[in-house]
Design an enzyme around this catalytic site. Structure first.
Site, PDB file in Angstrom:
ATOM      1  N   GLU A  35      61.052  -0.950 -55.725  1.00 20.87           N
ATOM      2  CA  GLU A  35      61.860  -2.054 -56.232  1.00 20.87           C
ATOM      3  C   GLU A  35      60.964  -3.151 -56.816  1.00 20.87           C
ATOM      4  OE1 GLU A  35      66.198  -3.978 -55.097  1.00 20.87           O
ATOM      5  OE2 GLU A  35      64.940  -3.253 -53.466  1.00 20.87           O
ATOM      6  N   TYR A 105      62.398   5.381 -54.320  1.00 22.77           N
ATOM      7  CA  TYR A 105      63.412   4.371 -54.034  1.00 22.77           C
ATOM      8  C   TYR A 105      64.763   5.056 -54.219  1.00 22.77           C
ATOM      9  CZ  TYR A 105      66.209   0.094 -54.592  1.00 22.77           C
ATOM     10  OH  TYR A 105      67.155  -0.881 -54.470  1.00 22.77           O
ATOM     11  N   ASP A 144      61.778   3.566 -49.592  1.00 24.33           N
ATOM     12  CA  ASP A 144      63.076   3.094 -49.135  1.00 24.33           C
ATOM     13  C   ASP A 144      64.074   4.231 -49.370  1.00 24.33           C
ATOM     14  OD1 ASP A 144      65.519   1.930 -48.716  1.00 24.33           O
ATOM     15  OD2 ASP A 144      65.265   0.322 -50.181  1.00 24.33           O
ATOM     16  N   ASP A 241      62.954  -8.655 -48.081  1.00 23.23           N
ATOM     17  CA  ASP A 241      63.917  -8.362 -47.020  1.00 23.23           C
ATOM     18  C   ASP A 241      63.562  -7.063 -46.292  1.00 23.23           C
ATOM     19  OD1 ASP A 241      64.491  -6.904 -49.312  1.00 23.23           O
ATOM     20  OD2 ASP A 241      66.664  -7.157 -49.183  1.00 23.23           O
TER      21      ASP A 241
END
Length: 255
Positions: A35, A105, A144, A241
């Site tokens: 990201e 991702y 992720d 985050d």
């Protein structure tokens, strides 16, 4: 050998929140990010001449994107699955002498699950791709993966059942992947550890109270298990985050 993976949720923003300091301190042999949310030429990353940089940008500006920074020169680099150019820049594959490294991702199913069908087809393609590579040499996958696999992998499992990232379908795809010859490195070392998370909502006090999800992984071909020495979650590291995850391997397993 140290490998690090971090969903930075916008690399330019993360650089202003301590990315380069963490990068220098961790001194990884291979450092993967997801990201990145930028296009070519939008950042000059000062990380040292010993690192080669490989980027896969999304066509859409400010969206998705992956990168790998490595001290060890790869034999080859592939952008996307097989020879496809992934328009969302979600996959980078680096071939080294002893293994393939893939940073990924995984597409989010979205809150309303409007992208769940796309996600499930993507999962099947991705698993087939990993199996194709694994037939040649061992594979390490990091990134992720946008799924909490088991109830132990998120704080509020009951209230999140059926939600994006914790649907039965997404969890079953992770099970299928692991059953096809891969292991979750963190659970390999810490099968029963609770409250070990890699992502937290931006809602107030959520991260402080550790109400999180473990959705960032290092997965490995099962036959690499004897070469693994530890898997870590650097939950103290802010700037995104998500927090970084780390895989440690015996040096002789490497390059």
């Amino acid at each position: 050998m140290k490998l690090v993976s971090w969903n930075v949720n916008g690399l330019r923003a993360c650089v202003n929140k301590g990315f380069t300091e963490y990068f220098a301190q961790t001194d990884a042999d291979i450092f993967c990010v997801q990201e990145t949310k930028l296009q070519e030429g939008q950042i000059t990353l000062e990380i040292g001449e010993e690192y080669s940089q490989y980027w896969n940008y999304a066509i859409k500006k400010g969206y998705s994107g992956t990168a790998v920074f490595t001290k060890i020169k790869p034999i080859s680099v592939r952008y996307g699955i097989e020879e496809d150019q992934e328009p969302e820049g979600r996959i980078l594959t680096l071939e080294f002498e002893a293994f393939y490294l893939i940073t990924v991702y995984t597409p989010n199913a979205k809150r309303d699950l409007s992208r769940l069908d796309y996600r499930l087809v993507w999962e099947d393609r991705f698993r087939a791709y990993l199996q194709q590579l694994d037939a040649i040499k061992p594979v390490i996958v990091c990134g992720d993966l946008n799924v909490a696999h088991q109830e132990i992998d998120l704080k509020n499992a009951k209230s999140n059942k059926g939600n994006s990232g914790f649907t039965t379908e997404e969890r079953e795809k992770m099970t299928q992947l692991l059953d096809s010859g891969f292991l979750d490195s963190f659970r390999h070392f810490y099968p029963d550890r609770t409250d070990a998370f890699t992502w937290w909502s931006n809602m107030p006090k959520v991260r402080e109270r550790n109400v999180g999800w473990r959705i960032d992984y290092f997965l490995c071909s099962a036959r690499l298990a004897p070469s693994l020495t530890d898997a870590q979650i650097d939950a103290h590291v802010t700037g995104s985050d998500h927090c970084p995850v780390v895989l440690l391997m015996k040096d002789e397993a490497g390059l």
